[in-house]
Design a protein around this motif. Structure first.
Motif, PDB file in Angstrom:
ATOM      1  N   ASP A  99       3.256 -96.844  -2.711  1.00  0.00           N
ATOM      2  CA  ASP A  99       3.620 -98.230  -2.980  1.00  0.00           C
ATOM      3  C   ASP A  99       2.843 -99.171  -2.068  1.00  0.00           C
ATOM      4  OD1 ASP A  99       4.731-100.650  -3.546  1.00  0.00           O
ATOM      5  OD2 ASP A  99       6.769-100.145  -2.949  1.00  0.00           O
ATOM      6  N   LYS A 100       1.880 -99.892  -2.636  1.00  0.00           N
ATOM      7  CA  LYS A 100       1.022-100.754  -1.837  1.00  0.00           C
ATOM      8  C   LYS A 100       1.729-102.033  -1.382  1.00  0.00           C
ATOM      9  CE  LYS A 100      -3.188 -99.086  -4.071  1.00  0.00           C
ATOM     10  NZ  LYS A 100      -4.431 -99.451  -4.761  1.00  0.00           N
ATOM     11  N   LYS A 101       2.991-102.211  -1.753  1.00  0.00           N
ATOM     12  CA  LYS A 101       3.725-103.382  -1.296  1.00  0.00           C
ATOM     13  C   LYS A 101       4.242-103.188   0.129  1.00  0.00           C
ATOM     14  CE  LYS A 101       5.207-104.705  -5.964  1.00  0.00           C
ATOM     15  NZ  LYS A 101       6.364-104.943  -6.861  1.00  0.00           N
ATOM     16  N   THR A 102       4.266-101.969   0.626  1.00  0.00           N
ATOM     17  CA  THR A 102       4.669-101.708   1.998  1.00  0.00           C
ATOM     18  C   THR A 102       3.497-101.979   2.928  1.00  0.00           C
ATOM     19  OG1 THR A 102       4.053 -99.385   1.786  1.00  0.00           O
ATOM     20  CG2 THR A 102       6.337 -99.953   1.274  1.00  0.00           C
ATOM     21  N   PRO A 103       3.754-102.171   4.256  1.00  0.00           N
ATOM     22  CA  PRO A 103       2.638-102.455   5.174  1.00  0.00           C
ATOM     23  C   PRO A 103       1.532-101.414   5.123  1.00  0.00           C
ATOM     24  CG  PRO A 103       4.728-102.881   6.248  1.00  0.00           C
ATOM     25  CD  PRO A 103       5.058-102.246   4.931  1.00  0.00           C
ATOM     26  N   VAL A 104       1.899-100.126   5.003  1.00  0.00           N
ATOM     27  CA  VAL A 104       0.912 -99.060   4.920  1.00  0.00           C
ATOM     28  C   VAL A 104       1.353 -98.054   3.863  1.00  0.00           C
ATOM     29  CG1 VAL A 104      -0.251 -97.173   6.138  1.00  0.00           C
ATOM     30  CG2 VAL A 104       0.276 -99.294   7.357  1.00  0.00           C
ATOM     31  N   SER A 105       0.442 -97.681   2.981  1.00  0.00           N
ATOM     32  CA  SER A 105       0.717 -96.621   2.015  1.00  0.00           C
ATOM     33  C   SER A 105      -0.287 -95.499   2.226  1.00  0.00           C
ATOM     34  CB  SER A 105       0.646 -97.156   0.580  1.00  0.00           C
ATOM     35  OG  SER A 105      -0.649 -97.618   0.272  1.00  0.00           O
ATOM     36  N   LEU A 106       0.122 -94.296   1.869  1.00  0.00           N
ATOM     37  CA  LEU A 106      -0.670 -93.101   2.146  1.00  0.00           C
ATOM     38  C   LEU A 106      -0.540 -92.161   0.969  1.00  0.00           C
ATOM     39  CD1 LEU A 106      -2.276 -91.410   4.265  1.00  0.00           C
ATOM     40  CD2 LEU A 106      -0.074 -90.673   5.185  1.00  0.00           C
ATOM     41  N   ASP A 107      -1.663 -91.638   0.465  1.00  0.00           N
ATOM     42  CA  ASP A 107      -1.608 -90.815  -0.748  1.00  0.00           C
ATOM     43  C   ASP A 107      -2.760 -89.813  -0.739  1.00  0.00           C
ATOM     44  OD1 ASP A 107      -0.622 -89.894  -3.138  1.00  0.00           O
ATOM     45  OD2 ASP A 107      -0.870 -91.773  -4.228  1.00  0.00           O
ATOM     46  N   PHE A 108      -2.758 -88.905  -1.726  1.00  0.00           N
ATOM     47  CA  PHE A 108      -3.780 -87.865  -1.858  1.00  0.00           C
ATOM     48  C   PHE A 108      -4.243 -87.787  -3.306  1.00  0.00           C
ATOM     49  CE2 PHE A 108      -5.122 -83.616  -3.062  1.00  0.00           C
ATOM     50  CZ  PHE A 108      -6.015 -83.272  -2.059  1.00  0.00           C
ATOM     51  N   GLU A 109      -5.528 -87.462  -3.491  1.00  0.00           N
ATOM     52  CA  GLU A 109      -6.057 -87.189  -4.827  1.00  0.00           C
ATOM     53  C   GLU A 109      -7.192 -86.168  -4.707  1.00  0.00           C
ATOM     54  OE1 GLU A 109      -6.767 -89.886  -8.623  1.00  0.00           O
ATOM     55  OE2 GLU A 109      -8.317 -90.271  -7.114  1.00  0.00           O
ATOM     56  N   ASP A 110      -7.271 -85.265  -5.683  1.00  0.00           N
ATOM     57  CA  ASP A 110      -8.369 -84.300  -5.724  1.00  0.00           C
ATOM     58  C   ASP A 110      -9.706 -85.028  -5.896  1.00  0.00           C
ATOM     59  OD1 ASP A 110      -6.386 -82.399  -5.690  1.00  0.00           O
ATOM     60  OD2 ASP A 110      -6.526 -81.933  -7.826  1.00  0.00           O
ATOM     61  N   LEU A 111     -10.732 -84.545  -5.192  1.00  0.00           N
ATOM     62  CA  LEU A 111     -12.083 -85.064  -5.392  1.00  0.00           C
ATOM     63  C   LEU A 111     -13.086 -83.975  -5.060  1.00  0.00           C
ATOM     64  CD1 LEU A 111     -14.216 -87.169  -5.977  1.00  0.00           C
ATOM     65  CD2 LEU A 111     -13.927 -88.083  -3.666  1.00  0.00           C
ATOM     66  N   ASP A 112     -13.840 -83.559  -6.061  1.00  0.00           N
ATOM     67  CA  ASP A 112     -14.935 -82.606  -5.899  1.00  0.00           C
ATOM     68  C   ASP A 112     -16.221 -83.412  -5.772  1.00  0.00           C
ATOM     69  OD1 ASP A 112     -17.042 -80.758  -6.316  1.00  0.00           O
ATOM     70  OD2 ASP A 112     -15.745 -79.460  -7.498  1.00  0.00           O
ATOM     71  N   TRP A 113     -16.996 -83.191  -4.709  1.00  0.00           N
ATOM     72  CA  TRP A 113     -18.223 -83.972  -4.515  1.00  0.00           C
ATOM     73  C   TRP A 113     -19.234 -83.731  -5.624  1.00  0.00           C
ATOM     74  CZ3 TRP A 113     -18.750 -82.328   1.319  1.00  0.00           C
ATOM     75  CH2 TRP A 113     -17.699 -82.902   2.043  1.00  0.00           C
ATOM     76  N   ASN A 114     -19.151 -82.602  -6.297  1.00  0.00           N
ATOM     77  CA  ASN A 114     -20.045 -82.373  -7.431  1.00  0.00           C
ATOM     78  C   ASN A 114     -19.747 -83.339  -8.579  1.00  0.00           C
ATOM     79  OD1 ASN A 114     -21.842 -80.078  -6.764  1.00  0.00           O
ATOM     80  ND2 ASN A 114     -19.897 -79.018  -6.429  1.00  0.00           N
ATOM     81  N   ASP A 115     -18.508 -83.807  -8.663  1.00  0.00           N
ATOM     82  CA  ASP A 115     -18.168 -84.882  -9.595  1.00  0.00           C
ATOM     83  C   ASP A 115     -18.520 -86.239  -8.995  1.00  0.00           C
ATOM     84  OD1 ASP A 115     -17.124 -83.112 -11.494  1.00  0.00           O
ATOM     85  OD2 ASP A 115     -15.138 -83.156 -10.572  1.00  0.00           O
ATOM     86  N   GLY A 116     -18.213 -86.385  -7.709  1.00  0.00           N
ATOM     87  CA  GLY A 116     -18.441 -87.670  -7.049  1.00  0.00           C
ATOM     88  C   GLY A 116     -19.884 -88.108  -7.084  1.00  0.00           C
ATOM     89  N   LYS A 117     -20.808 -87.161  -6.964  1.00  0.00           N
ATOM     90  CA  LYS A 117     -22.228 -87.538  -6.964  1.00  0.00           C
ATOM     91  C   LYS A 117     -22.645 -88.165  -8.284  1.00  0.00           C
ATOM     92  CE  LYS A 117     -24.226 -83.200  -8.662  1.00  0.00           C
ATOM     93  NZ  LYS A 117     -25.211 -82.131  -8.424  1.00  0.00           N
ATOM     94  N   GLU A 118     -21.891 -87.845  -9.365  1.00  0.00           N
ATOM     95  CA  GLU A 118     -22.163 -88.421 -10.689  1.00  0.00           C
ATOM     96  C   GLU A 118     -21.358 -89.693 -10.929  1.00  0.00           C
ATOM     97  OE1 GLU A 118     -24.486 -87.150 -12.402  1.00  0.00           O
ATOM     98  OE2 GLU A 118     -24.757 -85.233 -11.367  1.00  0.00           O
ATOM     99  N   GLY A 119     -20.628 -90.135  -9.909  1.00  0.00           N
ATOM    100  CA  GLY A 119     -19.791 -91.325 -10.075  1.00  0.00           C
ATOM    101  C   GLY A 119     -18.508 -91.048 -10.815  1.00  0.00           C
ATOM    102  N   ILE A 120     -18.095 -89.773 -10.864  1.00  0.00           N
ATOM    103  CA  ILE A 120     -16.861 -89.393 -11.550  1.00  0.00           C
ATOM    104  C   ILE A 120     -15.752 -89.282 -10.510  1.00  0.00           C
ATOM    105  CG2 ILE A 120     -15.720 -87.639 -12.967  1.00  0.00           C
ATOM    106  CD1 ILE A 120     -18.515 -86.835 -13.965  1.00  0.00           C
TER     107      ILE A 120
END
Length: 388
Positions: free
Chosen positions: A269-290
């Motif tokens: 919830d970004k309405k709180t002073p600080v929010s913290l979360d996780f998401e999967d990210l493979d750099w082999n996808d990231g290099k393609e802008g995915i």
């Protein structure tokens, strides 16, 4: 830095008419590639904690004080265990406070020329609990001006000697530096290091921080914890998103939950002073802008990473950083990169060559001395990169 590691879950058993706590540990480096070899034995102490009671020293008999000596690879011992109060959590640490890493200020800016040993904590749980093979680390943070509350940073890691799913020196040292930037008053008259990073952390308006390769999450959780206590963070919204491959998710989310429980942060919830979360990210996808939905949902003021320059994925990492910058710049953001690394091999310099070739430049840098007990000093380097 050396780390006390539990080799198996501590257990309480009945032996010769008394309760005893049975423990098996090792003391090694972050990569478990060298054991502590002290010139003189290092006495250890075990402290128990129970809800509503003062800490209880467990090893009360001098003849049974556990000692770590040169040549050891493991130390197994048992100590008397009081029946009352009911102890829920134990801490194993050096008896000598001067060599124990108990606060972020012990690590940065550091108060000693000698190395430190990082204590370990463990909950005493039933054998049916699925967290039985998990321990945690705890560091006291600097107290913001005008406060008397003791605040801590807690991060879970897995038991055992494997270097996977553990805290590493780069992340630990960088969190200590960030805590100093956010929470320690500057009474020396000297400018603190990394003024660009400091200005980003203190900027007005919302602040979005993305971590790549978070591992167990000490860097992302440390940023969130320090910023939640920073007076400037209370006036704005700060969002920290940790990313890594799917197999890191369990421990990273566990540490997010621990942080949320400690200080009431929101996991999303970004309405709180600080929010913290996780998401999967493979750099082999990231290099393609995915990127996943959570990465795409924000523009990122700061992308942070620590201990990520030790593998053969440096080209895709740099391409991922550039793809993130391109995506954010199209939406009006000028994303900066913060890299922390403890140099281990000359091959790591390839990262800097790749960054330079892709249009990145070093905007500022600092080196944090990291003394090591009975060994040569090491260094953690922190860089800020910008791109035209």
């Amino acid at each position: 830095m050396h780390y006390i590691r539990l080799l198996r879950p501590p257990t309480v058993e009945r032996h010769r008419g008394e309760n005893v706590l049975k423990i098996a540990i090792t003391i090694t480096t972050d990569l478990s590639d060298a054991f502590l070899a002290p010139d003189v034995p290092v006495d250890l102490t075990i402290i128990g904690a129970s809800q509503g009671h003062a800490p209880v020293p467990v090893n009360l008999t001098p003849s049974r004080i556990p000692k770590w000596q040169a040549g050891m690879r493991a130390l197994k011992f048992d100590v008397p265990f009081p029946a009352k109060p009911v102890i829920k959590t134990i801490q194993i640490r050096p008896a000598n406070r001067d060599i124990a890493a108990l606060t972020t200020s012990d690590i940065y800016p550091g108060s000693s020329d000698q190395g430190l040993i990082f204590p370990v904590y463990a909950d005493l749980l039933s054998s049916r609990d699925n967290k039985l093979h998990v321990c945690f680390r705890s560091l006291r943070l600097p107290q913001p001006d005008g406060t008397s509350t003791v605040n801590t940073l807690q991060v879970e890691e897995e038991m055992g000697e494997s270097m996977a799913r553990h805290i590493w020196d780069g992340g630990l040292t960088t969190v200590s530096l960030v805590a100093n930037l956010c929470l320690s008053p500057d009474n020396s008259g000297k400018q603190k290091p990394l003024p660009l990073l400091s200005s980003i952390l203190q900027q007005e308006g919302s602040l979005n921080i993305l971590e790549l390769g978070c591992g167990v999450g000490i860097l992302g959780v440390g940023f969130a914890r320090a910023l939640a206590l920073s007076p400037s963070a209370q006036k704005r919204g700060t969002h920290v998103l940790m990313t890594d491959l799917p197999d890191a998710q369990v421990r990273a989310r566990a540490n997010i939950e621990r942080c949320v429980a400690q200080i009431g942060l929101s996991p999303s919830d970004k309405k709180t002073p600080v929010s913290l979360d996780f998401e999967d990210l493979d750099w082999n996808d990231g290099k393609e802008g995915i990127f996943g939905a959570k990465v795409q949902a924000s523009t990122w003021d700061l992308v942070v990473l620590s201990d990520c320059t030790y593998n053969d994925l440096l080209p895709v990492l740099v391409q991922t950083l550039s793809a993130l910058h391109h995506t954010c710049s199209e939406r009006g953001a000028d994303t900066k990169i913060m890299l922390a690394t403890k140099p281990r091999h000359s091959a790591e310099r390839e990262f800097f060559d790749l960054m330079r070739a892709d249009g990145w430049k070093i905007a500022e840098q600092t080196a944090v001395r990291l003394p090591v007990l009975y060994s040569e000093d090491q260094t953690v380097e922190v860089y800020m990169f910008s791109k035209n």
